[in-house]
Design a protein around this motif. Structure first.
Motif, PDB file in Angstrom:
ATOM      1  N   SER A 197      19.769  79.970  63.181  1.00 31.99           N
ATOM      2  CA  SER A 197      19.662  79.811  65.335  1.00 31.99           C
ATOM      3  C   SER A 197      19.502  81.095  65.054  1.00 31.99           C
ATOM      4  O   SER A 197      20.292  82.809  64.799  1.00 31.99           O
ATOM      5  CB  SER A 197      20.781  79.219  65.467  1.00 31.99           C
ATOM      6  OG  SER A 197      22.261  79.209  64.976  1.00 31.99           O
ATOM      7  N   VAL A 248      13.978  71.249  66.693  1.00 31.96           N
ATOM      8  CA  VAL A 248      14.969  72.504  65.320  1.00 31.96           C
ATOM      9  C   VAL A 248      14.043  73.886  65.865  1.00 31.96           C
ATOM     10  O   VAL A 248      12.837  74.251  65.947  1.00 31.96           O
ATOM     11  CB  VAL A 248      13.914  71.955  64.166  1.00 31.96           C
ATOM     12  CG1 VAL A 248      14.653  73.285  62.848  1.00 31.96           C
ATOM     13  CG2 VAL A 248      14.233  70.858  63.186  1.00 31.96           C
ATOM     14  N   ARG A 305      11.460  67.286  67.152  1.00 32.74           N
ATOM     15  CA  ARG A 305      11.571  66.386  65.711  1.00 32.74           C
ATOM     16  C   ARG A 305      10.982  65.206  65.657  1.00 32.74           C
ATOM     17  O   ARG A 305      10.500  65.037  67.221  1.00 32.74           O
ATOM     18  CB  ARG A 305      13.111  65.868  65.644  1.00 32.74           C
ATOM     19  CG  ARG A 305      14.295  67.644  65.412  1.00 32.74           C
ATOM     20  CD  ARG A 305      15.864  66.935  65.494  1.00 32.74           C
ATOM     21  NE  ARG A 305      15.771  66.192  63.941  1.00 32.74           N
ATOM     22  CZ  ARG A 305      16.691  65.477  63.869  1.00 32.74           C
ATOM     23  NH1 ARG A 305      17.881  65.383  64.909  1.00 32.74           N
ATOM     24  NH2 ARG A 305      16.892  64.784  63.223  1.00 32.74           N
ATOM     25  N   ARG A 355      14.614  77.869  64.820  1.00 32.47           N
ATOM     26  CA  ARG A 355      14.708  79.484  63.520  1.00 32.47           C
ATOM     27  C   ARG A 355      14.313  80.143  64.141  1.00 32.47           C
ATOM     28  O   ARG A 355      13.661  81.034  64.719  1.00 32.47           O
ATOM     29  CB  ARG A 355      13.865  78.885  62.810  1.00 32.47           C
ATOM     30  CG  ARG A 355      14.798  77.564  62.014  1.00 32.47           C
ATOM     31  CD  ARG A 355      16.262  77.608  61.615  1.00 32.47           C
ATOM     32  NE  ARG A 355      17.441  76.795  61.034  1.00 32.47           N
ATOM     33  CZ  ARG A 355      17.854  75.387  62.203  1.00 32.47           C
ATOM     34  NH1 ARG A 355      17.919  75.946  63.094  1.00 32.47           N
ATOM     35  NH2 ARG A 355      18.582  74.515  61.399  1.00 32.47           N
TER      36      ARG A 355
END
Length: 174
Positions: free
Chosen positions: A138, A93, A167, A95
């Motif tokens: 993103s 993940v 993850r 961000r």
């Protein structure tokens, strides 16, 4: 492979677990600049106060050979505990956060609010002539929102680097 293009370049998100000590960030950046490698994004923060560890997340790009060289050279730095290529080691993940200042009055102001709602951007400051939106997602999502704000009245953008984590149960911290 994720992030590959026709020239054989790929984007890599690399997590580096290091001793939280003065000068380590300069050594990591020096490794990149000394060899002509580009840093697209860089974040660093303490992650374990008991063990005095920090995590550096670097987004870079290059050929597979260059990415492997970067990882090997990072792994050889003395205060480095672990290096992981999150883009290759499995699902992860990633961000980024941005603060986006947009000016405007009347209909432009309303359009900025409508788009912010569609992108789930949050108003964190407002004046009679501007908004500051906070947005997480993103890099592509942030880029799209910023592009839509340009014709409305984009004033300024401040972005964090990428924060990324694998993850599942795997972890960078040893």
């Amino acid at each position: 492979m994720p992030g590959n293009d026709k020239s054989g370049f790929r984007t890599a998100t690399i997590g580096v677990l290091v001793e939280n000590e003065a000068g380590i960030l300069a050594r990591v950046v020096g490794l990149f600049s000394g060899r002509g490698y580009n840093i697209d994004s860089l974040t660093v923060a303490p992650v374990n106060e008991d063990r005095r560890l920090s995590r550096i997340t670097v987004v870079t790009s290059g050929t597979e050979m260059v990415i492997e060289q970067i990882k090997a050279q990072l792994d050889r730095l003395v205060p480095v505990h672990k290096v992981a290529d999150l883009t290759q080691d499995g699902p992860h993940v990633a961000r980024e956060m941005a603060l986006i200042k947009v000016g405007g009055k009347g209909e432009a102001r309303m359009e900025a609010l409508r788009l912010a709602d569609a992108f789930r951007a949050r108003v964190v400051d407002a004046t009679n002539e501007s908004f500051v939106f906070e947005m997480t997602g993103s890099g592509e999502k942030l880029d799209a929102f910023i592009a839509l704000m340009r014709p409305i009245g984009l004033i300024e953008v401040s972005r964090t680097g990428v924060a990324a984590i694998s993850r599942g149960t795997g972890r960078l911290q040893g």
